[in-house]
Enzyme design. Sequence first.
Site, PDB file in Angstrom:
ATOM      1  N   GLY A   8       0.871  -1.190   0.523  1.00 40.57           N
ATOM      2  CA  GLY A   8       0.220   0.091  -0.282  1.00 40.57           C
ATOM      3  C   GLY A   8       0.873   1.459   0.082  1.00 40.57           C
ATOM      4  N   ASP A  11       9.324 -10.412   3.985  1.00 37.76           N
ATOM      5  CA  ASP A  11       9.929  -9.387   2.977  1.00 37.76           C
ATOM      6  C   ASP A  11      10.859  -9.184   3.393  1.00 37.76           C
ATOM      7  OD1 ASP A  11       9.628  -8.645   0.669  1.00 37.76           O
ATOM      8  OD2 ASP A  11       8.251  -7.659   1.028  1.00 37.76           O
TER       9      ASP A  11
END
Length: 739
Positions: free
Chosen positions: A429, A542
């Site tokens: 986002g 990640d």
Amino acid sequence: MESKENSISTKIVFLWGLLLFQLQALQLTSTSVALPGCLEQCGDVEIPYPFGIGRNCSMKGFTLNCTFSNGTYKPFLNNIEFLNISLSLGRARVTNTVSTQCYNATNGNVTYDNWHKNLTASPYRFSSTLNKFTTIGCMTLAYLTVSDMVNSYLSGCVSMCRSMENLSNGSCTGIGCCQTAIPQGIEYSRVHFDKNFNSSTTYNFSRCSYAAVVEEHAFKFNTSYITTGKLYRSKLPMVVDWAVRNKNCSEARQDMISYACVSDHSTCVDSANGPGYLCNCSEGFQGNPYLPHGCQDIDECANKDRSPCSGDCHNTQGGYRCSCPRGTHGDPYKGTCYSKLPPAAKLVIGICISLLIILIIMLCIHIILERRKLIKVKEENFQQHGGWLLLEEIRNRQGLAFKMFTEKELEQATNKFHKNNIIGHGSYGTVYKGILKDNHVVAIKRAKIINERQKKEFGKEMLILSQVNHRNIVKLLGCCLEVEVPMLVYEYISNGNLFQLIHGNGRRIYKSLETRLKIALESAEALAYLHSSASPPIIHGDVKSANILLDDHLMAKVSDFGASMLAPRDETQFVTLVQGTCGYLDPEYLQTCLLIDKSDVYSFGVVLLELLTGKKALRFEGTEREMSLSSSFLSAMKEGRFSELLDDQIKYDEDVERINEIAVLAKACLNVKGEDRPSMKEVAEELDRLKKMKQHTWEQHNHAEIESLLDNLSSYREEENTGFYSLEKKAMLSIEPGR
Ligand SMILES: *[C@@H]1O[C@H](CO)[C@@H](O)[C@H](O)[C@H]1NC(C)=O
Ligand SMILES: *[C@@H]1O[C@H](CO)[C@@H](O)[C@H](O)[C@H]1NC(C)=O
Ligand SMILES: *[C@@H]1O[C@H](CO)[C@@H](O)[C@H](O)[C@H]1NC(C)=O
Ligand SMILES: *[C@@H]1O[C@H](CO)[C@@H](O)[C@H](O)[C@H]1NC(C)=O
Ligand SMILES: *[C@@H]1O[C@H](CO)[C@@H](O)[C@H](O)[C@H]1NC(C)=O
Ligand SMILES: *[C@@H]1O[C@H](CO)[C@@H](O)[C@H](O)[C@H]1NC(C)=O
Ligand SMILES: *[C@@H]1O[C@H](CO)[C@@H](O)[C@H](O)[C@H]1NC(C)=O
Ligand SMILES: *[C@@H]1O[C@H](CO)[C@@H](O)[C@H](O)[C@H]1NC(C)=O
Ligand SMILES: *[C@@H]1O[C@H](CO)[C@@H](O)[C@H](O)[C@H]1NC(C)=O
Ligand SMILES: *[C@@H]1O[C@H](CO)[C@@H](O)[C@H](O)[C@H]1NC(C)=O
Ligand SMILES: *[C@@H]1O[C@H](CO)[C@@H](O)[C@H](O)[C@H]1NC(C)=O
Ligand SMILES: *[C@H]1O[C@@H](CO)[C@H](O)[C@@H](O)[C@@H]1NC(C)=O
């Protein structure tokens, strides 16, 4: 001079006199009903011309005497008393003497007292409409004759009664009283009693009988008339029609000298009873038409009954004009004056106003409902994201620095999520920089759409994340659950990330091995903490240089361990996790789709390589092997030419041994099989050991190096013009070495 003045004053006197005279004349004609100088009234009775007291005051045939009788003056014509005179109707109410028949029981004789009226050659006629020939008595037959001849009967009436019982007051229907109509046009009347009817049988209670022409409405039968003799020679009212006799209107108009209707605005009407005519004032006038100027205009406006005028009334000769008041129109005669707007327009306006009001009310209701709906949606979102659970937990664990933000607070902090406040984009986002009300600077992460499972467990996850408390992990300050996709609020790390530090967009910044080692160690410790100390274990998922942020003191802060990095607990969760960045991805994960802590270890290995080589994890040039940093490193290691890959800045570092050990550690991390990789904790321990190997030497260089590093970094940022990463050089003096 003097004579002139005199002439003026005499003129004034003359004019004044003229005026007075005219006023008098006006007064006279306007109010008088009689000729000038004549009596207008005799006693209570008004005497209008052509009637008059005395020959010189009346028209021929209308002369009356005003006689003092019984205490008052009364108008008389011979023995006929005039009770009332009506000009317009041509009528006069006069008295008529009652004729009587009585029985004398003493001698058996019957006595008669008969009266007659001769109106021949006079203006009067017996009124056939208002008079009745009336007999009263209990054994009575009386005739009305038009001459003195006994058998010239015109009409007759019989009244009988056996006793007093059948009599009733006011009822003249043949029992004790009889009434019959009389023909039109009679000038003479005489009463005759039938000799065969006498009171010889009823004299005990009714000795006498009576008969006369009387005004029907003025006569009320009274039983006392039967029993007492009070009607004897009494006078009852009778109505006579009068007219100017012997010429009808058309004939009379031809003889202007004798024509009676002398007033202006007068009309002639033929008499309804016998020959002759009457005069009337024209419509709109009133007064005496038999007098010159006798007919006066009626001021209709003064009398509302005469003029049904709802507006402004204007009197005219013989009539009146009615107009609606200024600013209105309509029919004033019917009382329908409207203001300028016709009723239809008023109706339309009224309807419009009502509709407008209704519309406004509906709008208000709509707004209120919308607001409620919004609040409901917010509550639903809050609940859906497990907000209540989270809130309860926060309350239970006091001292937990985790806050629930409202959407409004965050909107204000980010200037309504203005694009100038964006400090980063990602697969997850957008990240905004925000300044809270207490001037606290935060990073607000606004995620893209998240899936259902994430939605439901969001609160729970937030709770776990909120407890993650490590100095090398970006602190989660709070979240906002009111919106569909929850927003996360992190502490704001001012100094960019490791990726920028290493690769620096073309500009090379000097970083010593010690610095690299420090960052690597701190990152490793953070990851080790997530893997082992957090409960449940958290997998970052990640790990990459861009996700290792740096603060003012170059302290590493691991960030963005997504919203979905909790260790999966059941199989259904595996597939949903799609995360990671090319170049850092665990090859095993690609096959199994099973994200485990060793996946983070692999990614960390790539970061280590980045630190050692200063090369990006993935390059889009060179051969296929050279594209991926990890594969080119592994092949270089195999071929023993690893040192070629090293960053120039540390290539010639005398500390070859440590560099090699780091490379070995990286290789272990990059092991294809996850099981064979060291745990994050082991990696951290190894890095710690390597760092301590030359602690003392590092300390000596530390200050100077960091200062130059930060200088370079900041100048690089200024070039990039991000503007957010301000650097306080004063703070650098107090920088402390890692540990
Ligand atoms: C009526 O008028 C005539 C002439 O005008 C006069 O001679 C006579 O005296 C008057 N009669 C009365 C009663 O005034
Ligand atoms: C005069 O008045 C008295 C009582 O008021 C009455 O009895 C009498 O009949 C009256 N006479 C005339 C002529 O009207
Ligand atoms: C008026 O009275 C006088 C005298 O009493 C009489 O001669 C005359 O006929 C009367 N006229 C009328 C109209 O009654
Ligand atoms: C004459 O008649 C009119 C109307 O019928 C009435 O108002 C008035 O009082 C009467 N006058 C006398 C004196 O009877
Ligand atoms: C009836 O007649 C007698 C004798 O003639 C007389 O004396 C008497 O007065 C009369 N009665 C009445 C009421 O006239
Ligand atoms: C009164 O009437 C009766 C019949 O009703 C009659 O025989 C008698 O002669 C009458 N008397 C007089 C005085 O007329
Ligand atoms: C009525 O009076 C007129 C004159 O005034 C006369 O000629 C006539 O004969 C009288 N009628 C009767 C029935 O007496
Ligand atoms: C009149 O009076 C008698 C006696 O009281 C009664 O019988 C009769 O019915 C009455 N007639 C009327 C029409 O009232
Ligand atoms: C009619 O009126 C008179 C007087 O008011 C009264 O004495 C008499 O009894 C009344 N007659 C009837 C039948 O009511
Ligand atoms: C009248 O009254 C007297 C007594 O009061 C009576 O003798 C007589 O018969 C009565 N006559 C009639 C006709 O009723
Ligand atoms: C009948 O006449 C008497 C006497 O004149 C009066 O007192 C009474 O009121 C009258 N009754 C009616 C109903 O007119
Ligand atoms: C009626 O009565 C008798 C006697 O009382 C007289 O002799 C008559 O003259 C009288 N007749 C009239 C009409 O009065």
